[in-house]
Scaffold this motif. Structure first.
Motif, mmCIF file in Angstrom:
data_model
loop_
_atom_site.group_PDB
_atom_site.id
_atom_site.type_symbol
_atom_site.label_atom_id
_atom_site.label_comp_id
_atom_site.label_asym_id
_atom_site.label_seq_id
_atom_site.Cartn_x
_atom_site.Cartn_y
_atom_site.Cartn_z
ATOM 1 N N MET A 331 0.851 -1.199 0.000
ATOM 2 C CA MET A 331 0.000 0.000 0.000
ATOM 3 C C MET A 331 0.881 1.241 0.000
ATOM 4 S SD MET A 331 -3.199 -0.649 2.574
ATOM 5 C CE MET A 331 -3.933 -2.271 2.831
ATOM 6 N N ARG A 332 0.396 2.260 -0.704
ATOM 7 C CA ARG A 332 1.049 3.578 -0.690
ATOM 8 C C ARG A 332 0.176 4.502 0.138
ATOM 9 N NH1 ARG A 332 5.104 6.229 -2.991
ATOM 10 N NH2 ARG A 332 4.913 8.394 -3.689
ATOM 11 N N ALA A 333 0.746 5.040 1.229
ATOM 12 C CA ALA A 333 -0.063 5.817 2.184
ATOM 13 C C ALA A 333 0.757 6.948 2.791
ATOM 14 C CB ALA A 333 -0.574 4.892 3.288
ATOM 15 N N LEU A 346 -2.254 -0.270 8.791
ATOM 16 C CA LEU A 346 -2.469 -1.124 7.616
ATOM 17 C C LEU A 346 -2.251 -2.563 8.080
ATOM 18 C CD1 LEU A 346 -0.355 0.935 5.018
ATOM 19 C CD2 LEU A 346 -2.767 1.248 5.661
ATOM 20 N N TRP A 397 4.441 10.530 1.458
ATOM 21 C CA TRP A 397 4.009 9.266 0.860
ATOM 22 C C TRP A 397 5.117 8.226 0.969
ATOM 23 C CZ3 TRP A 397 -0.902 8.349 -0.373
ATOM 24 C CH2 TRP A 397 -1.740 9.429 -0.639
ATOM 25 N N ILE A 436 -7.885 -1.423 6.415
ATOM 26 C CA ILE A 436 -7.321 -0.078 6.598
ATOM 27 C C ILE A 436 -8.149 0.599 7.670
ATOM 28 C CG2 ILE A 436 -6.746 2.109 5.463
ATOM 29 C CD1 ILE A 436 -6.815 0.611 2.779
ATOM 30 N N VAL A 454 -4.688 6.889 1.624
ATOM 31 C CA VAL A 454 -4.128 5.727 0.933
ATOM 32 C C VAL A 454 -4.324 5.919 -0.562
ATOM 33 C CG1 VAL A 454 -4.191 3.219 0.646
ATOM 34 C CG2 VAL A 454 -4.618 4.227 2.911
ATOM 35 N N LEU A 457 -3.965 -0.020 -3.056
ATOM 36 C CA LEU A 457 -3.627 -1.338 -2.534
ATOM 37 C C LEU A 457 -3.358 -2.235 -3.739
ATOM 38 C CD1 LEU A 457 -3.563 -3.847 -0.587
ATOM 39 C CD2 LEU A 457 -6.049 -3.930 -0.912
#
Length: 461
Positions: A331-333, A346, A397, A436, A454, A457
């Motif tokens: 995931m990029r969050a 996460l 990020w 999440i 987020v 995913l």
């Protein structure tokens, strides 16, 4: 015979000298010892002769009243030259040169000097000054440069303009792009912003049972999210997600990912570009019975998932429908600076076996005022844990990934390994699914509004 002594006058052009001699001493009589020459009709006009009487007496007619067909062609400087008899036998003036247009006079004619005796020219015996006009100078001849065409004259300007446009395009493409992502939305930011509490280091573990019940309910009664709905509604105890205005810009690119570095093959996930039909949105009591998890707190906009926590402790969460044993998740969050009582997390949560026996993998957990992030692996009926911590700027990020195989569990942060466990006793015994959550852990006082974001995913085999 008199002669001017000027050096300039002595340096006369040969053609001028011949013209003068011809004008002063021309005679229709031929030269002794030479045959008479026939004049060509075309050359007669070019003959220059001094005016003479028709009877040969030497009397010069009045130049003011009589027109002479042979006027001098050249007028030059005033000069006195010795008279030289040309063609005394009356054979006529010498022939005209086709190259110069002048009478042909040999050097012997000039050296012989004036004739004597019967052949003497009474007119030429006297010193005569004849003025002739110098010929007009001819313009210098040379190659004339052809004018350049309009296209050739404008070619340098065209090339220069093209170079400027290319330089501007390159500068625009290479401009720096901030990777800050979205910030907190204005309506949810409290006016009385207190100082953020110091980091607690490791986030608290969720209370047993509460999260499992919410996930089970979400899996059993999931519905499709309408985008955007007129109002939030519930159906069979499960809330549908909502879509809200986007709170900030999407991140520029994906950054460094574990999947990219290790060559993982994608098999699913969610880019949050549409609704939340792949998820079950929580609607019920909050973590540990604190506050509520409400669908109003969850929204997507512009490819970004946002979960908000308000000043009453009401927040949100959602669980992915698909579950599996083993797999790779990333995931990029980002977690904007907020209240330390809110914990973004996460998770891989057990699907078939109740918690804590079913295990729990928190591959990114922190609080919104922290200066770092943690990885937690929960295992066994006693909820044992293994963990790792890393100091980073959580407001930026980052890519958080977990690799779960029969050989162990490995955690990655921006493509770099930062957690590992190969002990078989620590591995989850059954299937799991991603969740999440923004959990509320009250710690004195009303929390400040806080968010988590987020970008995507992605699931890999």
């Amino acid at each position: 015979m008199r002669r001017k002594t000027s050096d300039a006058e002595d340096r006369l052009d040969s053609r001028e000298l011949v013209a003068r001699l011809s004008a002063e001493h021309g005679s229709p009589a031929g030269r002794p010892g030479r045959p008479a020459r026939r004049r060509r009709a075309g050359d007669a006009a070019g003959t220059i002769a001094a005016p003479r009487s028709a009877d040969g007496t030497g009397a010069v007619p009045d130049l003011g009243t009589t027109e002479h067909p042979r006027e001098p062609a050249l007028l030059t400087h005033t000069s006195s030259l010795p008279a030289v008899g040309l063609d005394p036998e009356g054979a006529g003036p010498p022939p005209i040169s086709p190259m110069t247009g002048m009478p042909v006079v040999t050097a012997a004619d000039i050296i012989a000097g004036p004739p004597t005796g019967a052949h003497a020219d009474p007119v030429a015996a006297d010193d005569t000054d004849i003025e002739r006009e110098a010929p007009e100078p001819r313009p210098a001849r040379g190659r004339r440069r052809a004018p350049r065409s309009a296209s050739r004259r404008l070619a340098p300007l065209t090339v220069g303009a093209a170079a400027v446009l290319v330089a501007a395009a390159v500068a625009w493409l290479l401009r720096p792009v901030p990777d800050d992502g979205p910030a907190l939305s204005a309506p949810l930011t409290s006016s009385d912003t207190a100082q953020a509490a110091p980091s607690t280091g490791v986030a608290a573990v969720p209370a047993p049972g509460a999260l499992s019940q919410a996930v089970d309910s979400a899996r059993e009664h999931a519905t499709t999210t309408t985008r955007p709905p007129a109002a939030t509604s519930t159906r069979n105890g499960l809330a549908t997600g909502t879509t809200r205005p986007r709170t900030g810009a999407a991140p520029a690119g994906d950054g460094t990912t574990a999947a990219g570095r290790l060559g993982w093959a994608p098999i699913g996930g969610d880019e949050f570009s549409g609704g939340l039909d792949k998820w079950g949105v929580y609607d019920g009591a909050g973590h540990g019975g604190n506050g509520r998890r409400t669908p109003d707190a969850v929204s997507t906009s512009g490819g970004i998932l946002t979960i908000r926590g308000d000043s009453d402790g009401d927040t949100g969460g959602l669980a992915f429908h698909d579950s599996r044993q083993y797999g790779r998740y990333e995931m990029r969050a980002r977690f904007p600076a907020g209240d330390s009582q809110y914990h973004p997390v996460l998770i891989l949560w057990p699907s078939d076996i109740e918690w804590p026996r079913g295990g729990e993998i928190d591959f990114a957990e922190t609080d919104s005022a922290s200066a770092g992030v943690s990885f937690f692996l929960h295992y066994g009926a006693d909820n044992n844990q293994k963990s790792a911590n890393r100091k980073i700027d959580i407001t930026q990020w980052h890519n958080y990934a977990v690799e779960w195989t029969p050989d162990g569990i490995i955690g990655y942060l921006d493509g770099q390994q930062w957690f590992s466990s190969t002990d078989p006793g620590t591995l989850p015994p059954g299937r799991m699914h991603p969740t999440i959550q923004l959990d509320y852990f009250p710690d004195g006082g009303s929390p400040r509004p806080t968010e988590m974001h987020v970008d995507w995913l992605r699931i890999y085999s």
